[in-house]
Design a protein around this motif. Structure first.
Motif, short mmCIF file in Angstrom:
data_model
loop_
_atom_site.label_atom_id
_atom_site.label_comp_id
_atom_site.label_asym_id
_atom_site.label_seq_id
_atom_site.Cartn_x
_atom_site.Cartn_y
_atom_site.Cartn_z
N GLY A 302 0.82 -1.21 0.00
CA GLY A 302 0.00 0.00 0.00
C GLY A 302 0.85 1.26 0.00
N GLY A 428 -3.73 -4.72 0.07
CA GLY A 428 -3.21 -3.45 0.54
C GLY A 428 -3.27 -2.37 -0.51
N PHE A 432 -5.83 0.85 -0.08
CA PHE A 432 -5.27 2.19 0.02
C PHE A 432 -5.71 3.06 -1.16
CE2 PHE A 432 -3.29 0.42 3.44
CZ PHE A 432 -2.13 1.02 3.90
N GLY A 465 -4.73 2.29 7.09
CA GLY A 465 -3.53 1.46 7.13
C GLY A 465 -2.92 1.42 8.52
#
Length: 488
Positions: A302, A428, A432, A465
């Motif tokens: 991410g 990820g 994101f 995150g």
């Protein structure tokens, strides 16, 4: 779990092999490490090249992104099959298959007249890459005695972490002086050299046994893991309500197929015919290590996706400067991997993984405060600290997780780790990007400038995150070092 239901384990590796055997083992592992570095490097090398490909091939950004997405998609589909492959074939033929496939894909990509052929080349490259990484892990776990696995797995962490990290940097340097085709032409002789040297010098060091392949499992694996990676990447493209429903379809199909795949493996493993033996997850230490590793990979991929966007669209840096800014972190991860492995051998994982995941989480929380006025030195320091935290995390988790399994399950454990890496990386990146895109669109609708809105979208993505990273900290608290004699 009844150990008597498992296939016969290969002979245990002697704790003190003679010098000839030790020299052979070192050569095999060194050749696999070099070859794995070359193939893993290509997973992230295309990101910076997308603007050049859009111009040269006359394609859109979303179309060009498939050169990376297709690579991850193929990896997710092929890796689950490698457990079966390494049970049927020995070290040398599996290596030759992996490097021949990768070299062929590199040649096809270098000669590609347009996007379709280039995409085919990337898919062929990914097949070779998907075979190589589980082969490396399984071979190391078979050859290296438990008391020194941390040091050797530290070298593997160089491959896993540094190769993807320096991909954008290397791509930026090449594209500053040459065309995008040279990203493949420069790799091709190295790949062919590794293939020739490995074919001549690699010995067969693992045991094999007959294991029939289950075709329905392969089909379910393709739709399950492939559907999840494809769906996660499509969700990352959602920027409007109209396209949202269609983007969820492949994810739903993938989840359903994965459920059927898991049910079939649980049934087949009773007869020792599972394509991917899920008895690896009956080890709580392995399951915790894989959980923490998957969350860390989500953070890593991410961040790889969002930081270049922030640097180029908010700070207005060139692709080459972006790549150079990310280079110190990648090099530090590589330099730290061997000493981290030696510390693991002496002290176990806790003193490394808990501070490591805390450092990574702290950096993600700091990134929630980034604005258009954040300076380049601040960003560089943050990325270096993140890299240090991840370096302290990867090697101990790989070593403790796979070391908790009996030798007969090393191949399946390696395949499962590789599959989870791809799924976590895709998740990820998708999470994101989706959060950033939706928040950026919302802020621009309120009248904010594109730069301010993009910075706001990035902060929102990093908030989620950072929250997710706390679960990695929690999981690592319970990861323990397996006893050296646990599976003697």
């Amino acid at each position: 779990m009844n150990p008597n239901s498992l296939p016969e384990a290969p002979p245990a590796v002697a704790s003190a092999p003679d010098e000839a055997t030790a020299s052979r083992n070192r050569l095999v592992i060194a050749l696999l490490l070099v070859s794995s570095f070359v193939v893993i490097l290509n997973e992230t090398i295309m990101g910076v090249a997308i603007p050049h490909l859009m111009h040269d091939l006359g394609i859109t950004a979303s179309t060009a992104q498939w050169l990376t997405t297709a690579f991850m998609l193929t990896m997710a589909v092929v890796i689950p099959i490698t457990g079966f492959l390494m049970q049927r074939l020995n070290t040398r033929p599996v290596f030759i298959l992996a490097m021949t496939t990768f070299s062929l894909g590199t040649l096809v990509a270098a000669l590609a007249p347009g996007l379709p052929v280039l995409l085919v080349g990337r898919i062929i490259q990914a097949i070779g890459t998907a075979i190589m990484m589980p082969l490396l892990m399984t071979t190391v776990m078979t050859l290296v005695p438990p008391e020194s696995r941390g040091k050797t797995m530290g070298n593997i962490s160089i491959v896993i972490s540094v190769a993807p990290a320096i991909g954008p940097t290397l791509s930026g340097i090449i594209l500053s002086h040459l065309t995008w085709r040279w990203m493949f032409w420069l790799v091709l002789p190295i790949a062919i050299g590794s293939l020739i040297l490995g074919a001549l010098r690699i010995s067969n060091v693992t045991e094999t046994h007959d294991s029939p392949i289950d075709v329905p499992s392969v089909i379910l694996s393709v739709f399950g893991f492939g559907g999840l990676v494809y769906g996660l990447n499509k969700i990352g493209e959602m920027t409007s309500e109209a396209g949202g429903g269609a983007n969820w379809v492949p994810l739903a199909v993938g989840a359903a197929a994965l459920g059927a795949f898991i049910a079939r493996q649980l049934w087949l493993q009773r007869e020792e015919r599972a394509l991917l033996d899920l008895r690896t997850l009956t080890s709580s230490n392995f399951a915790l290590s894989v959980t923490a590793l998957s969350i860390s990979m989500m953070s890593l991929f991410g961040t790889f996706i969002l930081l270049p966007i922030y640097m180029q669209h908010v700070l207005n840096l060139s692709p080459l400067k972006c790549g150079l800014l990310l280079l110190p972190g990648g090099l530090i991860m590589g330099l730290m991997a061997p000493p981290v492995g030696r510390l693991y051998d002496r002290h176990g994982p806790t003193l490394l993984v808990v501070p490591g995941t805390l450092m990574a989480s702290a950096v993600l929380w700091w990134m929630t405060t980034m604005t258009p006025t954040t300076t380049v030195p601040e960003l560089l320091i943050a990325h270096v600290v993140l890299s240090v935290g991840l370096a302290m995390t990867f090697t101990p988790l790989f070593t403790a997780g796979l070391g908790s399994l009996p030798p007969k399950l090393y191949a399946h454990g390696s395949a499962l780790v590789g599959t989870v890496q791809q799924l976590a990386g895709a998740a990820g990146a998708a999470l994101f990007v989706a959060l950033m895109s939706l928040q950026t669109t919302s802020l621009m609708a309120k009248g904010l400038t594109e730069i301010t809105a993009t910075a706001g979208g990035l902060r929102t993505a990093f908030v989620w995150g950072a929250v997710i990273s706390l679960f990695a900290v929690l999981a690592t608290i319970f990861v323990k070092k397996p006893a050296d004699s646990e599976h003697a």
